[in-house]
Structures are given as C-alpha cells and as structure tokens.
Design a protein around this motif. Sequence first.
Motif, mmCIF file in Angstrom:
data_model
loop_
_atom_site.group_PDB
_atom_site.id
_atom_site.type_symbol
_atom_site.label_atom_id
_atom_site.label_comp_id
_atom_site.label_asym_id
_atom_site.label_seq_id
_atom_site.Cartn_x
_atom_site.Cartn_y
_atom_site.Cartn_z
ATOM 1 N N ALA A 28 0.834 -1.210 0.000
ATOM 2 C CA ALA A 28 0.000 0.000 0.000
ATOM 3 C C ALA A 28 0.867 1.258 0.000
ATOM 4 O O ALA A 28 0.464 2.306 -0.486
ATOM 5 N N LEU A 29 2.081 1.126 0.525
ATOM 6 C CA LEU A 29 3.011 2.267 0.553
ATOM 7 C C LEU A 29 3.828 2.370 -0.737
ATOM 8 O O LEU A 29 4.663 3.264 -0.872
ATOM 9 N N GLY A 30 3.618 1.419 -1.662
ATOM 10 C CA GLY A 30 4.325 1.477 -2.949
ATOM 11 C C GLY A 30 5.619 0.688 -2.994
ATOM 12 O O GLY A 30 6.387 0.807 -3.956
ATOM 13 N N HIS A 31 5.894 -0.121 -1.976
ATOM 14 C CA HIS A 31 7.103 -0.955 -1.986
ATOM 15 C C HIS A 31 6.821 -2.263 -2.734
ATOM 16 O O HIS A 31 5.670 -2.660 -2.907
ATOM 17 N N ASN A 32 7.894 -2.918 -3.194
ATOM 18 C CA ASN A 32 7.757 -4.156 -3.965
ATOM 19 C C ASN A 32 8.031 -5.363 -3.080
ATOM 20 O O ASN A 32 9.086 -5.435 -2.450
ATOM 21 N N LYS B 171 -0.971 -7.689 -3.725
ATOM 22 C CA LYS B 171 -0.232 -6.885 -4.718
ATOM 23 C C LYS B 171 1.266 -7.206 -4.672
ATOM 24 O O LYS B 171 2.130 -6.322 -4.748
ATOM 25 N N ALA B 172 1.548 -8.485 -4.472
ATOM 26 C CA ALA B 172 2.935 -8.953 -4.401
ATOM 27 C C ALA B 172 3.176 -9.923 -5.555
ATOM 28 O O ALA B 172 2.283 -10.174 -6.366
ATOM 29 N N ARG B 173 4.397 -10.458 -5.631
ATOM 30 C CA ARG B 173 4.756 -11.388 -6.708
ATOM 31 C C ARG B 173 5.181 -12.713 -6.096
ATOM 32 O O ARG B 173 5.877 -12.745 -5.078
ATOM 33 N N ALA B 174 4.756 -13.813 -6.739
ATOM 34 C CA ALA B 174 5.121 -15.151 -6.251
ATOM 35 C C ALA B 174 6.391 -15.630 -6.940
ATOM 36 O O ALA B 174 6.595 -15.390 -8.134
ATOM 37 N N LEU B 175 7.241 -16.301 -6.148
ATOM 38 C CA LEU B 175 8.488 -16.856 -6.685
ATOM 39 C C LEU B 175 8.680 -18.214 -5.996
ATOM 40 O O LEU B 175 8.369 -18.358 -4.811
ATOM 41 N N PHE B 176 9.203 -19.197 -6.737
ATOM 42 C CA PHE B 176 9.319 -20.549 -6.183
ATOM 43 C C PHE B 176 10.768 -21.005 -6.175
ATOM 44 O O PHE B 176 11.505 -20.788 -7.138
ATOM 45 N N GLY B 177 11.153 -21.645 -5.056
ATOM 46 C CA GLY B 177 12.557 -22.001 -4.831
ATOM 47 C C GLY B 177 12.987 -23.325 -5.440
ATOM 48 O O GLY B 177 14.160 -23.691 -5.344
ATOM 49 N N GLY B 178 12.048 -24.086 -6.017
ATOM 50 C CA GLY B 178 12.413 -25.290 -6.749
ATOM 51 C C GLY B 178 12.654 -26.534 -5.904
ATOM 52 O O GLY B 178 13.102 -27.549 -6.423
ATOM 53 N N GLN B 179 12.341 -26.485 -4.591
ATOM 54 C CA GLN B 179 12.494 -27.694 -3.781
ATOM 55 C C GLN B 179 11.143 -28.427 -3.684
ATOM 56 O O GLN B 179 10.145 -27.968 -4.238
ATOM 57 N N TYR B 180 11.143 -29.587 -3.001
ATOM 58 C CA TYR B 180 9.961 -30.438 -2.945
ATOM 59 C C TYR B 180 9.425 -30.489 -1.511
ATOM 60 O O TYR B 180 10.191 -30.667 -0.557
ATOM 61 N N ASP B 181 8.119 -30.348 -1.392
ATOM 62 C CA ASP B 181 7.426 -30.297 -0.106
ATOM 63 C C ASP B 181 7.759 -31.509 0.774
ATOM 64 O O ASP B 181 7.577 -32.651 0.358
#
Length: 241
Positions: free
Chosen positions: A56-60, A97-107
């Motif tokens: 909401a403050l404009g940060h990423n 309002k964020a972005r998803a990124l995945f670390g490539g490991q297995y649950d």
Amino acid sequence: MKPPALPISRRELIASALALPLLAESPAHPLKIVVAGGHPGDPECGCAGTIARYTALGHNVVLLYLNRGEGFCGGASLSRCADIRTAEAEKACQVLKARALFGGQYDGRAIVDPPHYDDFARVLAAESPDLVFTHWPIDRHRDHRAVSMLTLDAWLKAGKRFALYYYEVAEDTMMFSPGDYVDISLVESRRRAACYAHASQQPDKWYPKQVEITRFRGGESGFQQAEAFVRHPESKIGLLP
Ligand SMILES: [Zn+2]
C-alpha cells in the motif's frame, strides 16, 4: 429526494483517513522486500498484514516459497497438488499486490547442502532485496527450518547487505521472543483474503489460531492486532511499515 446519509463507524473513519495518504504516496525509492517461507501460505500466515502495508506504501514485495506444496492439497490427488497450490499462491499474491516466486524444492523433502545453499543464495541475490523475512529457525516443520537456514546462509554470503527479520507461524514456531511489531489492525480483510486463497489448506483450521497470535502481539505492542518479528542482532535495521 436527498439520499439518506450512510452511517460510518468511527473505526472506518479512522481507517479511511489513514489509508488515503498511504495510497496516494509513492516512495521515491521503493524497497524490495522478500518474504521467504517453506510452503505456499507460510509467508501469508506470518506476514500478510505487513506485506499488505508495504505494498500500500508502494514498496515491492516478493513471496518466495521454497516448494509448491506437493505434499498436501486437501482431498485432491497428490499429482495435482503443485498446480493447485501454485494457483492459490498466485491468487494470494494478487490480493497482496505482491509477486510469487518458487525455490524449486519439494514439499517435505527440503535439502540443505552446499548446492542448495548456492541455489537459494542465487535466487535471493537476483532479487537484490533491501529486507528479507524468513521463518524463525526453531520450528516443528523441517521445511521451515530448512528455509531459515538457507536464508541465513545467503545473508552471510551477501555480506549482511540486506536486513534480516524472522517471523512466526501458528502452531509451528517455538521459543519466539519478538522485539519488532507492525500494526496490522487496518488491513485485516486483505490479510484474511490472502490466507483464505489457500483453500486446499483448510484455512478455517489455522487462520483463527494466527489471529489469536496477532491479537496477543497487539496486546504486547499497544495495537488491536500486530505481526511480530525478531531482527537478527547483527542485521541492519530495516524499514518496517
Ligand atoms: Zn509450512
């Protein structure tokens, strides 16, 4: 005929008065914040209110999930879990309002070894974060402990360039004594929507417990509800919202 005036509660009035300047402002130097978690839903569980305030403050803000939740998605077949939970994570990020990124490991099978330390450090370095939040290392879940170790190692490798903070998640975090608090009282509806985006994780079971925690943290810090953090004692002080 003049329409009747809409009743507005005192809390709504205060909320709108506080929210407007937040939305109108855009920081000259937006921060890059990464919130690392073991599974889809963990960063939201521990930090959704703080994330909502940052954006909401404009940060990423980037939500970095170590895996795609391959190990559990309610009643659906395990072969579908990664897809179902990736979609839930994307939806939660949209709410925040964020972005998803995945670390490539297995649950459930997190690996902490030299190649995986390097992989994780590369993923974090590519984001050039100003501030990183991760799980507190003393935790019931192996994946949570793993991402905490991977983050700490990446932070040391980066010469402690970014600020490092730890968060707590309902039922799993142990021995957590926070020193920093973020008032999340006015962003409860977005926090809830982000957590409930993880429908396969039966949020009715854990969300109320997380709310108990944030009410308790609010009591400690003088807010209605607050998310609480531990700053690594050797970390620079990050800008909390
Ligand atoms: Zn988890």
